[in-house]
Structures are given as structure tokens and as C-alpha cells.
Write a protein that holds these residues in place. Structure first.
Motif: not given
Ligand SMILES: Cc1cc2nc3c(=O)[nH]c(=O)nc-3n(C[C@H](O)[C@H](O)[C@H](O)COP(=O)(O)O)c2cc1C
Length: 256
Positions: A31, A33, A106-107, A152, A164-165, A167, A201, A203
């Protein structure tokens, strides 16, 4: 017995290189950002990625998805304003160290990513009665999520990052993008070329949460039966593969 001629069927086995490529996309997807570059995405590339999304599985072959391609900075700005509001509200739900950590994350990359894509689900696409959806009306939503995942992974294979956003208050995307009922937004995705892909990831690196041990998530025959003898050797494989994946090895070369 399959009576179709061989010409109507696809090969059963991928070559080792093909198989490796698929796992590589899966394990190297992130993911994204904060690492977007402004470089435009060629339409030929975007077309391939959307085609991959369109080949996702769907309940009753309903194909409930649409794709809103957002490149207008003013439209992005309005979505981003919605994000800022929702983020402020969400942050208040955490307290202490979690809240401070949340503040540093950072989201989204809405303004930086050259292309944003809203994937939707048209809940009425093929009428009220859908093969496979009559017992659980959420099946069409899951189908659109499958399209998101295809998109993706295809983007990752093309060297493009996706974030993916989620929020966002549920009224924001229908309002800003003019999405009519009974269509619902499933995912708002930021997409673009990147300066790099993180190994883990974000997070996980930020110590928000760790990746869970997969062997602890596998139950034998009935829920909770985690020490089932029927799963014992599978779990040993899972532990070894998790350890390999952690070291950055794609565990597709092990024995069949
Ligand atoms: C349904 C869904 C919603 C998500 N919403 C956000 C979001 O609003 N902001 C963000 O930074 N990441 C968002 N993510 C990403 C997740 O944080 C991320 O997939 C997870 O931490 C694992 O990291 P990776 O995708 O790099 O493997 C979302 C992922 C999914 C599947």
C-alpha cells in the motif's frame, strides 16, 4: 469428464517463471501513500490494469464494478478535504501513544498520485435476483473487492504503486463524484509510479501492528481446532514459508 476440445481449454500448469512472477507480484505489493512520482501513466498501461480488474471473479458473473478515473486536481482536492475531516475524527478515537503514532502516519497520496480510481459496486446491475447472492446480499460487494485486488496486483507488476484510502465519510465519494444509487463506492485508490516500494507494510514498520503468524490462523475441520493432527505438518510448512518470506525469499521454489 470434460468433453471440450483441447483448443477450448487453457494450460493447466504455469511455467516456473510464470508462477514466480505471480508470487512476486503478491509478495512485493505494498500500500503506497508517500512515494508517488508525478509521471503520467500511459493509457496502454492503465488499460491493461483495468482489464485485469475486469477479469476478477464475481457472484453470478454479475461484474458489478465501474471505475471512475480521477485526474482533475479540483476533484482530487475535494476528496482530499473529505479525507482530512475523516482523519481528524478517526484520530480522536485513539488515545495516548496510539494517538501520537497515528498523527505521524501518512495515510493517503490523493494529491500526489497522478491518477485516482474509485472502484464501485452497482448493487442492481443484473436485477434483484442474482445467482449466488440470494442468501448473502454482500456477495456483490466482495466481487468488487476482488476487482480491486486484481487491479492492485496488475499495477504492481507494471511497476505502479497503489494506495487504498478508506478514511472518508461514506457520503463523500457519492457527493464529489456524483455516484448514483444503487451504486456504492468500494475503494478509492491512488495510483502512480513510485520512487520505491517498501519491503514491509508501513504499519508494520511503524509498529502499529505486526504480521500475524499464519500457522496460528489455521484451524483443522472445526473452528478453534488449531492443534489438529490433520494440520500438523501443514503448519510446519507454514512456519518455514513465513520465515522465508520474512527474509525476502519468495517461497515458490520449495518442493510441490
Ligand atoms: C479495505 C482497506 C482499506 C484501507 N484503507 C487505508 C487507508 O485509508 N489509508 C492507508 O494508509 N492505508 C489503507 N489501507 C492499506 C493497509 O493499511 C495496508 O494494506 C496494510 O497495512 C498492509 O500493508 P501492505 O498493503 O503494504 O501489505 C487499506 C487497506 C484495505 C484492504
Amino acid at each position: 469428464m470434460d468433453h471440450r476440445s483441447p483448443a477450448q481449454q487453457r494450460e493447466v500448469h504455469f511455467s516456473p517463471a510464470d508462477r514466480h512472477g505471480l508470487y512476486k507480484a503478491i509478495f512485493n505489493r505494498r500500500d503506497v501513500r508517500g512515494q508517488f512520482k508525478p509521471d503520467p501513466i500511459p493509457e496502454a498501461v492503465l488499460s491493461r490494469i483495468l482489464l485485469a480488474a475486469h477479469h476478477a471473479p464475481s457472484v453470478g458473473f454479475m461484474q458489478p464494478w465501474d471505475f471512475v478515473i480521477v485526474t482533475d486536481p479540483e476533484v482530487k482536492r475535494r476528496v482530499h478535504a473529505g479525507f482530512l475531516e475523516a482523519q481528524a475524527r478517526e484520530m480522536e478515537l485513539f488515545s495516548g501513544d496510539r494517538k501520537e503514532l497515528y498523527r505521524t502516519l501518512k495515510l493517503e497520496g490523493i494529491m500526489e498520485a497522478p491518477v485516482n480510481i474509485c472502484v464501485t459496486c452497482d448493487r442492481g446491475r443484473t436485477g434483484a435476483i442474482v445467482l449466488g447472492r440470494t442468501n448473502d446480499m454482500a456477495m456483490d460487494l466482495y466481487s468488487s473487492v476482488c476487482a480491486v485486488q486484481n487491479l492492485w496486483l496488475a499495477a504492481r507488476a507494471e511497476g505502479l504503486g497503489v494506495g487504498w484510502v478508506s478514511i472518508l465519510h461514506r457520503d463523500v465519494l457519492p457527493g464529489v463524484l456524483g455516484i448514483p444509487e444503487p451504486v456504492v463506492p468500494i475503494a478509492y485508490l491512488c495510483m502512480g509510479y513510485v520512487t520505491g516500494f517498501h519491503e514491509r507494510p508501513e504499519l508494520e514498520t511503524a509498529r502499529w501492528l505486526p504480521r500475524l503468524p499464519l500457522d496460528d490462523l489455521v484451524h483443522g475441520n472445526t473452528w478453534g481446532n488449531k492443534d489438529a493432527p490433520s494440520c500438523a505438518s501443514l503448519k510446519e510448512h507454514l512456519r518455514q514459508d513465513m520465515a522465508r518470506a520474512r527474509q525476502g525469499t519468495i517461497p515458490d521454489k520449495a518442493e510441490e
